[in-house]
Design an enzyme around this catalytic site. Structure first.
Site, PDB file in Angstrom:
ATOM      1  N   LYS A  36     -10.631   3.578   5.305  1.00  0.00           N
ATOM      2  CA  LYS A  36      -9.714   4.677   4.958  1.00  0.00           C
ATOM      3  C   LYS A  36      -9.818   5.061   3.487  1.00  0.00           C
ATOM      4  O   LYS A  36      -9.320   6.104   3.079  1.00  0.00           O
ATOM      5  CB  LYS A  36      -8.292   4.199   5.277  1.00  0.00           C
ATOM      6  CG  LYS A  36      -7.212   5.234   5.205  1.00  0.00           C
ATOM      7  CD  LYS A  36      -5.877   4.587   5.632  1.00  0.00           C
ATOM      8  CE  LYS A  36      -4.710   5.522   5.400  1.00  0.00           C
ATOM      9  NZ  LYS A  36      -3.432   4.858   5.738  1.00  0.00           N
ATOM     10  N   GLU A  82      -4.321  -4.356   4.676  1.00  0.00           N
ATOM     11  CA  GLU A  82      -3.570  -4.375   3.420  1.00  0.00           C
ATOM     12  C   GLU A  82      -3.586  -5.850   3.029  1.00  0.00           C
ATOM     13  O   GLU A  82      -3.213  -6.718   3.830  1.00  0.00           O
ATOM     14  CB  GLU A  82      -2.139  -3.880   3.650  1.00  0.00           C
ATOM     15  CG  GLU A  82      -2.035  -2.388   3.888  1.00  0.00           C
ATOM     16  CD  GLU A  82      -2.395  -1.553   2.657  1.00  0.00           C
ATOM     17  OE1 GLU A  82      -2.301  -2.077   1.534  1.00  0.00           O
ATOM     18  OE2 GLU A  82      -2.773  -0.375   2.826  1.00  0.00           O
ATOM     19  N   THR A 123      -7.019 -15.189   7.282  1.00  0.00           N
ATOM     20  CA  THR A 123      -6.782 -15.926   6.040  1.00  0.00           C
ATOM     21  C   THR A 123      -6.101 -17.270   6.300  1.00  0.00           C
ATOM     22  O   THR A 123      -5.352 -17.405   7.275  1.00  0.00           O
ATOM     23  CB  THR A 123      -5.897 -15.070   5.107  1.00  0.00           C
ATOM     24  OG1 THR A 123      -5.359 -15.890   4.073  1.00  0.00           O
ATOM     25  CG2 THR A 123      -4.712 -14.456   5.845  1.00  0.00           C
ATOM     26  N   ASP A 124      -6.313 -18.216   5.382  1.00  0.00           N
ATOM     27  CA  ASP A 124      -5.627 -19.514   5.499  1.00  0.00           C
ATOM     28  C   ASP A 124      -4.117 -19.376   5.292  1.00  0.00           C
ATOM     29  O   ASP A 124      -3.352 -20.271   5.642  1.00  0.00           O
ATOM     30  CB  ASP A 124      -6.206 -20.532   4.500  1.00  0.00           C
ATOM     31  CG  ASP A 124      -6.074 -20.118   3.039  1.00  0.00           C
ATOM     32  OD1 ASP A 124      -5.613 -18.989   2.761  1.00  0.00           O
ATOM     33  OD2 ASP A 124      -6.430 -20.935   2.159  1.00  0.00           O
ATOM     34  N   GLU A 125      -3.685 -18.225   4.738  1.00  0.00           N
ATOM     35  CA  GLU A 125      -2.253 -18.057   4.445  1.00  0.00           C
ATOM     36  C   GLU A 125      -1.405 -18.025   5.714  1.00  0.00           C
ATOM     37  O   GLU A 125      -0.192 -18.195   5.649  1.00  0.00           O
ATOM     38  CB  GLU A 125      -2.030 -16.796   3.597  1.00  0.00           C
ATOM     39  CG  GLU A 125      -2.776 -16.867   2.278  1.00  0.00           C
ATOM     40  CD  GLU A 125      -2.398 -15.778   1.278  1.00  0.00           C
ATOM     41  OE1 GLU A 125      -1.263 -15.308   1.320  1.00  0.00           O
ATOM     42  OE2 GLU A 125      -3.258 -15.427   0.463  1.00  0.00           O
ATOM     43  N   TYR A 147       2.747 -10.281   4.195  1.00  0.00           N
ATOM     44  CA  TYR A 147       1.285 -10.168   4.359  1.00  0.00           C
ATOM     45  C   TYR A 147       0.780 -11.195   5.371  1.00  0.00           C
ATOM     46  O   TYR A 147       0.122 -10.846   6.364  1.00  0.00           O
ATOM     47  CB  TYR A 147       0.575 -10.375   3.011  1.00  0.00           C
ATOM     48  CG  TYR A 147      -0.898 -10.705   3.140  1.00  0.00           C
ATOM     49  CD1 TYR A 147      -1.799  -9.776   3.651  1.00  0.00           C
ATOM     50  CD2 TYR A 147      -1.402 -11.970   2.774  1.00  0.00           C
ATOM     51  CE1 TYR A 147      -3.153 -10.085   3.787  1.00  0.00           C
ATOM     52  CE2 TYR A 147      -2.750 -12.282   2.902  1.00  0.00           C
ATOM     53  CZ  TYR A 147      -3.621 -11.333   3.416  1.00  0.00           C
ATOM     54  OH  TYR A 147      -4.951 -11.642   3.559  1.00  0.00           O
ATOM     55  N   LYS A 151      -0.893 -10.834   9.167  1.00  0.00           N
ATOM     56  CA  LYS A 151      -2.217 -11.360   9.521  1.00  0.00           C
ATOM     57  C   LYS A 151      -2.096 -12.334  10.699  1.00  0.00           C
ATOM     58  O   LYS A 151      -2.923 -12.319  11.610  1.00  0.00           O
ATOM     59  CB  LYS A 151      -2.869 -12.072   8.327  1.00  0.00           C
ATOM     60  CG  LYS A 151      -3.280 -11.174   7.181  1.00  0.00           C
ATOM     61  CD  LYS A 151      -4.358 -10.160   7.532  1.00  0.00           C
ATOM     62  CE  LYS A 151      -5.717 -10.774   7.822  1.00  0.00           C
ATOM     63  NZ  LYS A 151      -6.757  -9.728   7.996  1.00  0.00           N
ATOM     64  N   LEU A 203       1.660 -15.086 -15.890  1.00  0.00           N
ATOM     65  CA  LEU A 203       1.514 -16.288 -15.055  1.00  0.00           C
ATOM     66  C   LEU A 203       2.837 -16.541 -14.324  1.00  0.00           C
ATOM     67  O   LEU A 203       3.891 -16.675 -14.944  1.00  0.00           O
ATOM     68  CB  LEU A 203       1.158 -17.491 -15.935  1.00  0.00           C
ATOM     69  CG  LEU A 203       0.982 -18.831 -15.213  1.00  0.00           C
ATOM     70  CD1 LEU A 203      -0.184 -18.786 -14.226  1.00  0.00           C
ATOM     71  CD2 LEU A 203       0.770 -19.974 -16.221  1.00  0.00           C
TER      72      LEU A 203
HETATM   73  N1  LIG Z   1      -9.250 -11.683  -0.725  1.00  0.00           N
HETATM   74  C1  LIG Z   1      -9.151 -12.905  -0.233  1.00  0.00           C
HETATM   75  O1  LIG Z   1      -9.129 -13.893  -0.984  1.00  0.00           O
HETATM   76  C2  LIG Z   1      -9.107 -13.121   1.263  1.00  0.00           C
HETATM   77  C3  LIG Z   1      -9.140 -14.441   1.753  1.00  0.00           C
HETATM   78  C4  LIG Z   1      -9.144 -14.640   3.131  1.00  0.00           C
HETATM   79  C5  LIG Z   1      -9.124 -13.558   3.996  1.00  0.00           C
HETATM   80  N2  LIG Z   1      -9.071 -12.283   3.508  1.00  0.00           N
HETATM   81  C6  LIG Z   1      -9.078 -11.154   4.469  1.00  0.00           C
HETATM   82  O2  LIG Z   1     -10.323 -10.490   4.305  1.00  0.00           O
HETATM   83  C7  LIG Z   1     -10.174  -9.101   4.576  1.00  0.00           C
HETATM   84  C8  LIG Z   1     -10.712  -8.294   3.411  1.00  0.00           C
HETATM   85  O3  LIG Z   1     -10.003  -8.659   2.225  1.00  0.00           O
HETATM   86  P1  LIG Z   1     -10.353  -7.984   0.811  1.00  0.00           P
HETATM   87  O4  LIG Z   1      -9.883  -8.917  -0.227  1.00  0.00           O
HETATM   88  O5  LIG Z   1     -11.762  -7.517   0.824  1.00  0.00           O
HETATM   89  O6  LIG Z   1      -9.382  -6.716   0.863  1.00  0.00           O
HETATM   90  P2  LIG Z   1      -9.422  -5.379   0.009  1.00  0.00           P
HETATM   91  O7  LIG Z   1      -7.983  -5.012  -0.193  1.00  0.00           O
HETATM   92  O8  LIG Z   1     -10.318  -5.509  -1.174  1.00  0.00           O
HETATM   93  O9  LIG Z   1     -10.109  -4.307   0.990  1.00  0.00           O
HETATM   94  C9  LIG Z   1      -9.473  -3.807   2.115  1.00  0.00           C
HETATM   95  C10 LIG Z   1     -10.254  -2.590   2.594  1.00  0.00           C
HETATM   96  O10 LIG Z   1      -9.628  -2.126   3.802  1.00  0.00           O
HETATM   97  C11 LIG Z   1      -9.500  -0.717   3.727  1.00  0.00           C
HETATM   98  N3  LIG Z   1      -8.335  -0.312   4.541  1.00  0.00           N
HETATM   99  C12 LIG Z   1      -7.027  -0.604   4.312  1.00  0.00           C
HETATM  100  N4  LIG Z   1      -6.255  -0.047   5.267  1.00  0.00           N
HETATM  101  C13 LIG Z   1      -7.093   0.598   6.122  1.00  0.00           C
HETATM  102  C14 LIG Z   1      -6.898   1.340   7.311  1.00  0.00           C
HETATM  103  N5  LIG Z   1      -5.672   1.563   7.805  1.00  0.00           N
HETATM  104  N6  LIG Z   1      -7.978   1.836   7.952  1.00  0.00           N
HETATM  105  C15 LIG Z   1      -9.234   1.626   7.452  1.00  0.00           C
HETATM  106  N7  LIG Z   1      -9.466   0.950   6.324  1.00  0.00           N
HETATM  107  C16 LIG Z   1      -8.412   0.426   5.662  1.00  0.00           C
HETATM  108  C17 LIG Z   1      -9.301  -0.412   2.244  1.00  0.00           C
HETATM  109  O11 LIG Z   1      -9.616   0.931   1.928  1.00  0.00           O
HETATM  110  C18 LIG Z   1     -10.237  -1.429   1.601  1.00  0.00           C
HETATM  111  O12 LIG Z   1     -11.531  -0.887   1.474  1.00  0.00           O
HETATM  112  C19 LIG Z   1      -8.691  -8.880   4.857  1.00  0.00           C
HETATM  113  O13 LIG Z   1      -8.507  -8.816   6.248  1.00  0.00           O
HETATM  114  C20 LIG Z   1      -8.007 -10.098   4.258  1.00  0.00           C
HETATM  115  O14 LIG Z   1      -6.827 -10.391   4.946  1.00  0.00           O
HETATM  116  C21 LIG Z   1      -9.060 -12.040   2.154  1.00  0.00           C
END
Ligand SMILES: NC(=O)c1ccc[n+]([C@@H]2O[C@H](COP(=O)([O-])OP(=O)(O)OC[C@H]3O[C@@H](n4cnc5c(N)ncnc54)[C@H](O)[C@@H]3O)[C@@H](O)[C@H]2O)c1
Length: 332
Positions: A36, A82, A123-125, A147, A151, A203
């Site tokens: 998106k 998100e 996610t581990d969360e 969040y 998930k 912090l």
């Molecule tokens: N960042 C971390 O440390 C971490 C750890 C474990 C799991 N995750 C999971 O990995 C995935 C990616 O995380 P990230 O850190 O790259 O997130 P990010 O926020 O950097 O990227 C999310 C992407 O999803 C897109 N997006 C959001 N809503 C959308 C929608 N309705 N339709 C289409 N696209 C949409 C955004 O434009 C963005 O490009 C997530 O599912 C997150 O829960 C993240």
């Protein structure tokens, strides 16, 4: 083979896609990215002109668009979400919409078109907070933030599609990622970009909260092992990074940027802040041969260097986020 990847204009999804596009060969998939382009997504994360990449800007909640893309897909890796806990505390609506309804929209379409494997990136969360030891995949889900609750809901929906319909759904649950291209609201890029700009860093609380930090490329390696070799209906934890308290991490980032503790502002703790996350990742290690390749010390140094050398990437994102936040405050 056509691989549909959602959310790949963001941090982890774009790292995953760049990795797959860099590897040529007979099994190299064509990749369709659906994103998106929310505040967290940027096309500068993707090699837009690559012949094996098609980018579609759109919402995973748009059932008509998702149905059209799924009709041409063989497999799915679903990153779109998100993803920022603090934003979910300010308002959970977008989290439920994208993370829960969006995932359901994708699952429905994948079922209709017989698409699989469908890798759901989580996610581990979702496990909550753990004082000692590590969670196995069988641990009950006890999410604490909006969040992680959204998930966890999407994980359960994904697994329900396997149990109910026999769909080939695979779920991954990873610890905290770090690396280049992470949006500068998350702690590492926020602190590094502030320090590089001569600003202070915030912090939370006493800084004792512990996270396991994994390089984003190790996470992507784990996801692809699950896509290519995992089992339907299974959950795979991905971890094996370095456990650090936020205070320890702050010390390392100050050192890497040549700053001292005077640049740290102690701020009120995040509401409901989980104390510690820790996943047991022996399943993916034993079953699929996953082992993280990045050493934290050099991985962090390379990441800091990347932010130092790529102001053109993060400055506009930070400016846009600050502008949006000022607009939002003006409304209240
Ligand atoms: N960042 C971390 O440390 C971490 C750890 C474990 C799991 N995750 C999971 O990995 C995935 C990616 O995380 P990230 O850190 O790259 O997130 P990010 O926020 O950097 O990227 C999310 C992407 O999803 C897109 N997006 C959001 N809503 C959308 C929608 N309705 N339709 C289409 N696209 C949409 C955004 O434009 C963005 O490009 C997530 O599912 C997150 O829960 C993240």
């Amino acid at each position: 083979m056509n691989l549909l990847v959602t959310g790949a204009a963001g941090f982890i999804g774009s790292t995953y896609v760049r990795g797959l596009l860099a590897a040529d060969g007979p099994d190299a998939p064509h990749i369709t990215v659906l994103d998106k382009l929310t505040y967290a997504g940027t096309l500068t994360n993707l090699p837009a002109e690559h012949p094996r990449l098609t980018f579609v800007q759109g919402d995973i909640c748009d059932a008509e668009l998702v149905d059209k893309l799924m009709a041409d897909a063989d497999q799915v890796v679903h990153f779109a979400a998100e993803s920022h806990v603090d934003r979910s505390i300010d308002g959970a609506g977008a989290f439920v919409r994208t993370n829960v309804v969006g995932t359901q929209t994708l699952l429905d379409a994948a079922l209709r078109h017989g698409v699989g494997p469908f890798v759901h990136v989580s996610t581990d969360e979702v496990y909550g907070s753990i004082e000692t030891g590590s969670w196995p995949e069988s641990h009950p889900l006890q999410p604490n933030s909006p969040y992680s609750a959204s998930k966890a809901s999407s994980d359960l929906l994904a697994l329900a599609f396997h149990r109910t319909h026999g769909m080939d759904v695979r779920v991954t649950r990873c610890s905290n990622n770090y690396g280049p291209h992470q949006f500068p609201e998350k702690v590492i890029p926020l602190f590094v970009s502030n320090l590089l700009d001569g600003k202070n860093v915030p912090l939370y609380g006493d800084g004792s909260n512990v996270r396991d930090w994994l390089h984003v490329e190790d996470h992507c390696q784990g996801i692809d092992l699950v896509r290519t070799g995992g089992r339907a209906g299974e959950v795979y934890n991905i971890g094996g990074g370095t456990e650090l308290s936020n205070k320890e991490l702050t010390g390392l980032l100050l050192e890497a940027c040549g700053a001292d503790w005077e640049r740290v502002d102690r701020v009120a703790d995040r509401k409901g802040h989980d104390q510690r996350y820790s996943v047991d990742w022996s399943k993916i290690h034993n079953e699929l041969g996953y082992t993280p390749k990045h050493d934290f010390t050099s991985g962090l140094a390379d990441t800091v260097a990347w932010y130092r050398d790529n102001r053109d990437w993060w400055e506009p994102l930070k400016e846009r986020a600050a502008l949006e936040s000022r607009k939002e405050q003006g409304k209240h």
